[in-house]
Design a protein around this motif. Sequence first.
Motif, PDB file in Angstrom:
ATOM      1  N   UNK A  90     -36.935  82.933 -61.287  1.00  0.00           N
ATOM      2  CA  UNK A  90     -36.449  83.818 -62.355  1.00  0.00           C
ATOM      3  C   UNK A  90     -36.317  83.113 -63.690  1.00  0.00           C
ATOM      4  N   UNK A  91     -36.720  81.818 -63.776  1.00  0.00           N
ATOM      5  CA  UNK A  91     -36.619  81.051 -65.016  1.00  0.00           C
ATOM      6  C   UNK A  91     -35.194  81.087 -65.574  1.00  0.00           C
ATOM      7  N   UNK A  92     -34.274  80.755 -64.697  1.00  0.00           N
ATOM      8  CA  UNK A  92     -32.877  80.670 -65.120  1.00  0.00           C
ATOM      9  C   UNK A  92     -32.251  82.022 -65.346  1.00  0.00           C
ATOM     10  N   UNK A  93     -32.722  83.058 -64.682  1.00  0.00           N
ATOM     11  CA  UNK A  93     -32.159  84.381 -64.811  1.00  0.00           C
ATOM     12  C   UNK A  93     -32.744  85.216 -65.921  1.00  0.00           C
ATOM     13  N   UNK A  94     -33.785  84.699 -66.622  1.00  0.00           N
ATOM     14  CA  UNK A  94     -34.385  85.461 -67.714  1.00  0.00           C
ATOM     15  C   UNK A  94     -35.386  86.503 -67.216  1.00  0.00           C
ATOM     16  N   UNK A  95     -35.929  86.305 -66.033  1.00  0.00           N
ATOM     17  CA  UNK A  95     -36.888  87.265 -65.487  1.00  0.00           C
ATOM     18  C   UNK A  95     -36.390  87.693 -64.108  1.00  0.00           C
ATOM     19  N   UNK A  96     -35.593  88.726 -64.090  1.00  0.00           N
ATOM     20  CA  UNK A  96     -35.017  89.217 -62.839  1.00  0.00           C
ATOM     21  C   UNK A  96     -35.697  90.493 -62.353  1.00  0.00           C
ATOM     22  N   UNK A  97     -36.711  90.937 -63.053  1.00  0.00           N
ATOM     23  CA  UNK A  97     -37.368  92.184 -62.684  1.00  0.00           C
ATOM     24  C   UNK A  97     -38.859  92.076 -62.977  1.00  0.00           C
ATOM     25  N   UNK A  98     -39.661  92.483 -62.010  1.00  0.00           N
ATOM     26  CA  UNK A  98     -41.101  92.609 -62.217  1.00  0.00           C
ATOM     27  C   UNK A  98     -41.390  94.093 -62.411  1.00  0.00           C
ATOM     28  N   UNK A  99     -41.735  94.521 -63.608  1.00  0.00           N
ATOM     29  CA  UNK A  99     -41.913  95.957 -63.861  1.00  0.00           C
ATOM     30  C   UNK A  99     -43.199  96.475 -63.224  1.00  0.00           C
ATOM     31  N   UNK A 100     -43.347  97.792 -63.129  1.00  0.00           N
ATOM     32  CA  UNK A 100     -44.606  98.365 -62.631  1.00  0.00           C
ATOM     33  C   UNK A 100     -45.777  97.932 -63.501  1.00  0.00           C
ATOM     34  N   UNK A 101     -46.897  97.672 -62.872  1.00  0.00           N
ATOM     35  CA  UNK A 101     -48.070  97.188 -63.585  1.00  0.00           C
ATOM     36  C   UNK A 101     -48.172  95.682 -63.644  1.00  0.00           C
ATOM     37  N   UNK A 102     -47.205  94.955 -63.051  1.00  0.00           N
ATOM     38  CA  UNK A 102     -47.219  93.497 -63.082  1.00  0.00           C
ATOM     39  C   UNK A 102     -48.398  92.969 -62.272  1.00  0.00           C
ATOM     40  N   UNK A 103     -49.081  91.952 -62.814  1.00  0.00           N
ATOM     41  CA  UNK A 103     -50.206  91.328 -62.117  1.00  0.00           C
ATOM     42  C   UNK A 103     -50.037  89.821 -61.982  1.00  0.00           C
ATOM     43  N   UNK A 104     -48.825  89.305 -62.177  1.00  0.00           N
ATOM     44  CA  UNK A 104     -48.581  87.868 -62.019  1.00  0.00           C
ATOM     45  C   UNK A 104     -47.109  87.656 -61.711  1.00  0.00           C
ATOM     46  N   UNK A 105     -46.819  86.515 -61.106  1.00  0.00           N
ATOM     47  CA  UNK A 105     -45.437  86.166 -60.773  1.00  0.00           C
ATOM     48  C   UNK A 105     -45.363  84.660 -60.607  1.00  0.00           C
ATOM     49  N   UNK A 106     -44.129  84.170 -60.601  1.00  0.00           N
ATOM     50  CA  UNK A 106     -43.879  82.735 -60.421  1.00  0.00           C
ATOM     51  C   UNK A 106     -43.130  82.543 -59.119  1.00  0.00           C
ATOM     52  N   UNK A 107     -43.630  81.647 -58.259  1.00  0.00           N
ATOM     53  CA  UNK A 107     -43.031  81.370 -56.961  1.00  0.00           C
ATOM     54  C   UNK A 107     -42.452  79.965 -56.953  1.00  0.00           C
ATOM     55  N   UNK A 108     -41.376  79.815 -56.225  1.00  0.00           N
ATOM     56  CA  UNK A 108     -40.818  78.490 -56.010  1.00  0.00           C
ATOM     57  C   UNK A 108     -41.674  77.784 -54.969  1.00  0.00           C
ATOM     58  N   UNK A 109     -42.246  76.648 -55.354  1.00  0.00           N
ATOM     59  CA  UNK A 109     -43.192  75.947 -54.490  1.00  0.00           C
ATOM     60  C   UNK A 109     -42.442  75.071 -53.505  1.00  0.00           C
ATOM     61  N   UNK A 110     -42.201  75.630 -52.342  1.00  0.00           N
ATOM     62  CA  UNK A 110     -41.545  74.873 -51.271  1.00  0.00           C
ATOM     63  C   UNK A 110     -42.620  74.472 -50.255  1.00  0.00           C
ATOM     64  N   UNK A 111     -43.535  73.603 -50.691  1.00  0.00           N
ATOM     65  CA  UNK A 111     -44.654  73.160 -49.863  1.00  0.00           C
ATOM     66  C   UNK A 111     -45.563  74.329 -49.482  1.00  0.00           C
ATOM     67  N   UNK A 112     -45.905  75.131 -50.475  1.00  0.00           N
ATOM     68  CA  UNK A 112     -46.761  76.285 -50.230  1.00  0.00           C
ATOM     69  C   UNK A 112     -48.224  75.863 -50.156  1.00  0.00           C
ATOM     70  N   UNK A 113     -48.977  76.577 -49.339  1.00  0.00           N
ATOM     71  CA  UNK A 113     -50.404  76.309 -49.168  1.00  0.00           C
ATOM     72  C   UNK A 113     -51.228  77.534 -49.556  1.00  0.00           C
ATOM     73  N   UNK A 114     -50.831  78.214 -50.591  1.00  0.00           N
ATOM     74  CA  UNK A 114     -51.528  79.428 -51.009  1.00  0.00           C
ATOM     75  C   UNK A 114     -52.790  79.078 -51.780  1.00  0.00           C
TER      76      UNK A 114
END
Length: 905
Positions: free
Chosen positions: A313-337
């Motif tokens: 959420x970047x320190x609480x600044x992005x708490x909502x993904x509105x409709x039409x969103x095509x990107x997001x930020x994930x916390x990388x906890x050893x992700x293999x995406x």
Amino acid sequence: MTETLHYGQTRRARLRASGRNGLDAVEVDETGLVLTVLLYGKAPEDLGPEHFRITGGRRITGIRVRTAELLSPEDPDLEDRVRLNLDRVGDFATYTLHAVTAGPDGVPTGQPHPAFDPRYASLDFSFKQHCPTDADCKPGESSQGTDLPPAIDYLAKDYSGFRQLLLDRLSLTVPDWRERRVPDLGIALAELLAYTGDRLSYKQDAVAGEAYLDTARERISVRRHVRLVDYPMHDGCAARTAVHLQVDRPIQLNPGEFRFITLKPGILPGQAAVTEAQLRAAHVPDGSYEIFEPLTPDGLCLHEAHNRISLWTWGGEQTLLPPGTTSATLWDCDLQLAPGDLLLFEEITGPATGRPADADPAHRQVVRLTGVTPAVDPLYDNEPLLEVSWDRADALTFPLLIATDREPGCPPLEVSVARGNLVLVEHGRLLPREPITVPAPVLKRGPVTQHAAFGAPEIVAEQQARLVARIPARARGFVRELWAKVRDGGTLTEPETTRLTVLFGRKPLARLGRDPLGTLVRLLSDFDEFLAAKLRRINVLTRRARRGVVLDEGIAWELEQSWGEGCELDPRRPEFLGPLARNLPTDPRTALPAVLLRDEDGNTWTPRRDLLDSGPADRHFVGELDDEGRLHLRFGDNRHGRTPRTEDNLTAEYRIGKPTAGNVGRDTITRLLTRQRTIAGINRVRNPLPGKGGTNPEPVSQVRDRAPVEPTTRLLRAVTAEDYATLAGQVRGVQRAAAALRWNGSWYEAQVAVDPLGQSEPPPELLDTVRDTLRHYRKIGHDLQVGAAQLVPVDVALEVCAEANHVNAHVRAALLKALGGNGLFHPDNQTFGEPVRAGRIIATAAALPGVRGVRLTRLQRLFAPPAGELDRGLLPLAALEVAQLDNDPARPENGRLTVTVRGGR
């Protein structure tokens, strides 16, 4: 023609038995000069021309026999014939041939020959036997003592009619047989023949009925009829959904060894992964659960970190993904995406209560990733992150709340998370291989699963086009990186020099060793000139792929040799499957039988909708569903598709399942089923989304109604401006299109303007796609020009009176937002030729809270004098024009909105 006199059957029979002779028939040849006389028995040895006399005639009389030749048959049981040669031809009158004795002077007398019976020593005949006539050549029989034959009923078409017809015929041919009781053998034979005739009559009627769409009853016949008018009759479609697996260790699932089933919770509790042997041991009937097969051709790699992924959420600044969103930020906890992987966004707790039971199950969506980029957050100790993106077609359809504040002093409540370890599955039970017979086999079990297009060629080609189009940009970026490296004092390595040589050749790099920085600067400045031929080739390949042509490995090798980097174009790559919205749900008109044929040499035969595009060596077949649900396989004729041989020993591997049975609810698929291997470490299996797309075969009655009408509603040629606009609007990514035909002095030019979806300016690749599409439809003699819409910047001014209890600055901000480029004048809210109406602007402004009164003071084109638009309350636009009002201070030429607010606080 043969003339025979019948005097009585009894005397004739006794004559034959006594050995005496007689004249049986006379045949006249086409010349009329030769008579062939058929005798009852053996002819006398001394028979000559003097023993025959011809009497009768009107105009021609006194005909004499010149020669007589005995014709003895090879079979001793057959009668003799005598050939008589005459001196002339008779007329149309009736003549009589007499067998007589000869006089001493060799002249025939009037006495019958002693070897011939007196009743049969003479015979009437005609010389005009070969003349056409309407009369029956058979002499009429006496009606005395005989009954008229029964009339034949040529309209008999059923069992009872054929039975009566046979009995009437038998009463004539076998008059002594009068038995009519059912046990009689004759009656039994007559009824058997009537039954056979009834079956043949039914087949005749059926064949005649199947020749026309209105009367055809067989599903296969209807399917072939409507194919002639390009109507894609479908045989149903299997349902699809996505399955999520929760694991506690890394697990690799090999292709072909796992499936998913809808097993009830009470059976084998506590086991998320079961084997077929365990199901048999638990006495679970096969029909008590539904089976879903994975659609991925490769295996599945599961990671524990993908069970639950927190959204950053970047320190609480992005708490909502509105409709039409095509990107997001994930916390990388050893992700293999990686690009092509599936990612689930899910609300896990109720925002108001914080309880999992209150989470909205409709707030779940699966997307296919197109980009995965590592990142960090420097304000939080360089926390590792992943920036993920997906296609616009997979954009979120609902607002996804990431976190919400709870009581003061408590950490934010995590409302939604992302999940990996997903696989797309399709309903259908895979059966063991089944041997089939050629040339027209029928599969034994059904209904056969109809598999919709997965990784359709047009989707794969579109993704390949994007990858190929990015090659020049990557090459330019590579040269820019080398320039920055040399500028900072670095040196070029041997692999970097080799790649530059592959890109530009040796001549532009002649001074690379002496002046590397200057050489790189020249390469960057003249990049397009040095690589002009290669850039044209990239443009050709890109446009070819955008037209739906899948690029093969030969093109990949060419690109690697030309640009110095690998370009993987394998259609099976996950990222080439396209957005999930184009694979789920499915289109039944693209579905084909989930059947794969193999011969003893390992060759595979694949299904097709028809064999019109198949060559003589293509191993293709067509699966046709009949009215009983059985699938008939039809092969080619060695011209359109190959014909299998009996010695090929084909075997069929296919899936079965009732189509609508796969439309299961969410969280219904609960187990992973393996064939033999026991898999540990899987804690939970579920489908977060319901199964969708399961469709029954299209009814024949519906096909009869739609097939004749649908071709008339489909545009096959662009003739008018409206045709060009309609066809351009059907291209994916185009929101609206407009067209106009302009006379350029010699011929017409079709000018097409494109309004893209969600953008103000169409990207070049979209214009190329529209242009290539319209070239297949344009009328001969029409030039084609495709471009962006003609944007007309608008100048609007308002005076607003605010309510006393509202802050006028807030009212003004709300007005600018509602009327600017993100509100009323958003590109998706404007279309071609739609005028700007004063009433719509005033109504939008008046509907906002805090607005008491609105007055429009200016309405005109920007940088143009007013033309009475304000007085008319309307700013008209031409056919290819679209209104624009971004109200962006950085781009004042894109429209201006002036709002003056009075009153308020």
